[in-house]
Scaffold this motif. Structure first.
Motif, PDB file in Angstrom:
ATOM      1  N   ASP A  38       0.814  -1.218   0.000  1.00 31.33           N
ATOM      2  CA  ASP A  38       0.000   0.000   0.000  1.00 31.33           C
ATOM      3  C   ASP A  38       0.844   1.264   0.000  1.00 31.33           C
ATOM      4  OD1 ASP A  38      -2.319  -1.511   0.061  1.00 31.33           O
ATOM      5  OD2 ASP A  38      -2.286  -1.658   2.251  1.00 31.33           O
ATOM      6  N   MET A 138       0.673   6.132  -7.808  1.00 33.63           N
ATOM      7  CA  MET A 138       0.264   4.734  -7.744  1.00 33.63           C
ATOM      8  C   MET A 138       1.035   3.992  -6.662  1.00 33.63           C
ATOM      9  SD  MET A 138       0.034   3.895 -11.828  1.00 33.63           S
ATOM     10  CE  MET A 138      -0.632   2.243 -11.570  1.00 33.63           C
ATOM     11  N   THR A 139       0.360   3.032  -6.030  1.00 29.40           N
ATOM     12  CA  THR A 139       1.015   2.207  -5.026  1.00 29.40           C
ATOM     13  C   THR A 139       1.682   0.998  -5.679  1.00 29.40           C
ATOM     14  OG1 THR A 139      -0.932   0.825  -4.625  1.00 29.40           O
ATOM     15  CG2 THR A 139      -0.749   2.881  -3.345  1.00 29.40           C
ATOM     16  N   SER A 141       1.209  -2.177  -4.983  1.00 30.48           N
ATOM     17  CA  SER A 141       0.233  -3.232  -5.284  1.00 30.48           C
ATOM     18  C   SER A 141      -0.610  -2.876  -6.505  1.00 30.48           C
ATOM     19  CB  SER A 141      -0.661  -3.484  -4.071  1.00 30.48           C
ATOM     20  OG  SER A 141      -1.337  -2.304  -3.686  1.00 30.48           O
ATOM     21  N   ASP A 142      -0.947  -1.587  -6.672  1.00 27.56           N
ATOM     22  CA  ASP A 142      -1.716  -1.162  -7.849  1.00 27.56           C
ATOM     23  C   ASP A 142      -0.927  -1.447  -9.131  1.00 27.56           C
ATOM     24  OD1 ASP A 142      -3.824  -0.278  -6.342  1.00 27.56           O
ATOM     25  OD2 ASP A 142      -3.136   1.801  -6.264  1.00 27.56           O
ATOM     26  N   ILE A 143       0.336  -1.130  -9.116  1.00 26.04           N
ATOM     27  CA  ILE A 143       1.166  -1.312 -10.308  1.00 26.04           C
ATOM     28  C   ILE A 143       1.284  -2.788 -10.656  1.00 26.04           C
ATOM     29  CG2 ILE A 143       3.511  -1.048 -11.218  1.00 26.04           C
ATOM     30  CD1 ILE A 143       3.720   1.487  -9.458  1.00 26.04           C
ATOM     31  N   TYR A 145      -0.715  -5.126  -9.836  1.00 27.06           N
ATOM     32  CA  TYR A 145      -2.026  -5.635 -10.246  1.00 27.06           C
ATOM     33  C   TYR A 145      -2.265  -5.362 -11.734  1.00 27.06           C
ATOM     34  CZ  TYR A 145      -7.078  -5.958 -10.788  1.00 27.06           C
ATOM     35  OH  TYR A 145      -8.346  -6.278 -11.241  1.00 27.06           O
ATOM     36  N   LEU A 146      -1.971  -4.157 -12.169  1.00 30.88           N
ATOM     37  CA  LEU A 146      -2.156  -3.821 -13.589  1.00 30.88           C
ATOM     38  C   LEU A 146      -1.230  -4.648 -14.479  1.00 30.88           C
ATOM     39  CD1 LEU A 146      -2.504   0.072 -13.387  1.00 30.88           C
ATOM     40  CD2 LEU A 146      -4.308  -1.590 -13.892  1.00 30.88           C
TER      41      LEU A 146
END
Length: 456
Positions: A38, A138-139, A141-143, A145-146
């Motif tokens: 996060d 962006m975090t 985990s977001d990166i 995930y994408l």
């Protein structure tokens, strides 16, 4: 002693995934995130940020693009994350180092095999552009995930569709080489079955050489079966057997061939030479299998029966045939129908120009190939920028139909029969054309791309 005990306790708390037993072991990227999922990426550790850079690089490489594009994408990600990146890119591996102040992190990544996926390449280029705009917000985990979403995308087409794509491309290829309706029908059947078999073997992770060997043999044999059937039913001339060469042209390694020239032009010698070797290996294996199959069924690469068409009729038919050929090859590269159609329009104009120059002027075939590739590169620059497609996804399918597969096969066939002088003639012609194609794209790239024009 106390520190050692504490370390052991921490190590036992973390549950490790079982190690892969495959020849190429999978990297568990989720382990790089740790407890910082996060956290904003720009505030993460050097290792966690470098892992993002590496993932983008290896995914770009897996799509078949050249070293310059891989390195450029890695650099774009690294700049947003506050890193300096240096990378040594090969055909299936990357060694890279990310530097921040007085710290550095080095990693080596490798692929199990080389392939082409223009649809995934388009998604990755979109990701890089968006990351340059929003990556600092962006975090971690977001990166990841994408990136996982892009990585998980499978091929757009099943083996039957890939077989039909090859059938369409190769039948159009045969017409452009001078073949008629009989050769086109037989090539359609042979290439369709051949590429269907290759796609099924790829699904089961069969090694490259076995896939080429079996698929080319199937294509040639199916051409022979269909031709014998037409010959028995309609008493056509035996000279129509010459089209069997077109049935095996779906194996032409367009991406490694073209990107090898582009990489060498940018002094990425390792990638360029490895890609060239890979492409030559595929061609040698395919032509040798085709030669052995032709010898076993007594087929000969004779000249096609001349088509009774006027110059204007030929021009009118070459445009749709070139479009169909490029469209089919583009689908085999996993392009979307819209992307394949755009490449088809470029290829129709560029390849028709090449053929018209050869037929109606004194321009040598290699010079005509240069002109066709130059036009393809210029059109791809304009259309690709408007549509948002990677340039290479348009240019390679557009000019792969110009690769002289017929010349290459005739060179191997005649050398195999100890007709060295004839084989050398065809080999020389093929080499000149193959050299001219990337040179045309390089010239177009220098003219239209400021980032590619300069060495720094």
């Amino acid at each position: 002693m106390e520190q050692q005990k504490n370390f052991s306790k921490k190590a036992t708390k973390r549950k490790r995934a079982p190690l892969s037993k495959h020849h190429h072991m999978t990297i568990r990227w989720d382990e790089f995130i740790g407890d910082a999922g996060d956290e904003l990426a720009i505030d993460a550790s050097l290792k966690e940020r470098a892992a993002i850079v590496g993932r983008i690089g290896i995914l770009m490489l897996a799509c078949g693009t050249g070293a310059w594009r891989v390195r450029n994408s890695m650099n774009s990600i690294a700049r947003v994350l506050g890193l300096t990146c240096t990378a040594d890119v090969g055909l299936v591996s990357i060694e890279y180092t990310c530097v921040e102040l007085d710290e550095s992190y080095t990693q080596t990544l490798a692929l199990a095999t080389s392939g082409v996926n223009t649809s995934k390449l388009t998604d990755l280029e979109w990701f890089v552009r968006e990351f340059e705009r929003h990556g600092r917000q962006m975090t971690i985990s977001d990166i990841h995930y994408l990136i996982d979403q892009i990585r998980a995308k499978s091929g757009l087409y099943k083996p039957p569709v890939l077989g039909l794509a090859a059938a369409l491309a190769c039948s159009a290829f045969v017409f452009l080489l001078g073949g008629g309706l009989v050769e086109m029908i037989c090539a359609f059947i042979g290439a369709g079955f051949g590429n269907y078999v290759r796609a099924k073997m790829n699904q089961h992770k069969i090694t490259l050489f076995a896939g080429i060997f079996v698929s080319v043999a199937v294509a040639c044999l199916m051409y022979m079966v269909s031709f014998r059937g037409i010959e028995a039913l309609f008493s056509v001339s035996s000279r129509h057997e010459a089209g069997y060469i077109g049935a095996m042209l779906f194996v032409i390694p367009g991406f490694p061939f073209i990107t090898s020239g582009l990489d060498i032009a940018k002094l990425d010698m390792r990638s360029g030479l490895e890609r060239m070797t890979h492409a030559l290996t595929i061609i040698i294996v395919a032509t040798m299998v085709g030669w052995l199959t032709a010898m076993s069924i007594n087929f000969k690469p004779e000249d096609f029966i001349p088509l009774q068409l006027t110059s204007w009729q030929l021009l009118a038919l070459r445009l749709p045939a070139s479009f169909c050929g490029v469209f089919g090859f583009s689908l085999m590269f996993n392009s979307s129908p819209k992307l394949a159609s755009t490449a088809g329009i470029i290829g129709a104009l560029a390849n028709t120009l090449r053929l018209e120059l050869v037929d109606f002027t004194n321009v040598p075939p290699a010079a005509a190939a240069f002109a066709g590739a130059l036009l393809a590169g210029l059109l791809a620059s304009v259309l690709g920028r408007k549509a948002g497609y990677p340039r290479i996804s348009l240019t390679v399918p557009a000019i792969v139909i110009m690769v002289p597969g017929l010349y290459m096969y005739r060179a191997v066939y005649n050398i195999g029969l100890n007709s060295i002088s004839v084989g050398a003639y065809w080999l020389t012609q093929a080499t000149l054309i193959v050299l001219a194609l990337p040179l045309g794209l390089i010239a177009a790239r220098i003219l239209t791309d400021p980032k590619w024009r300069y060495s720094d």
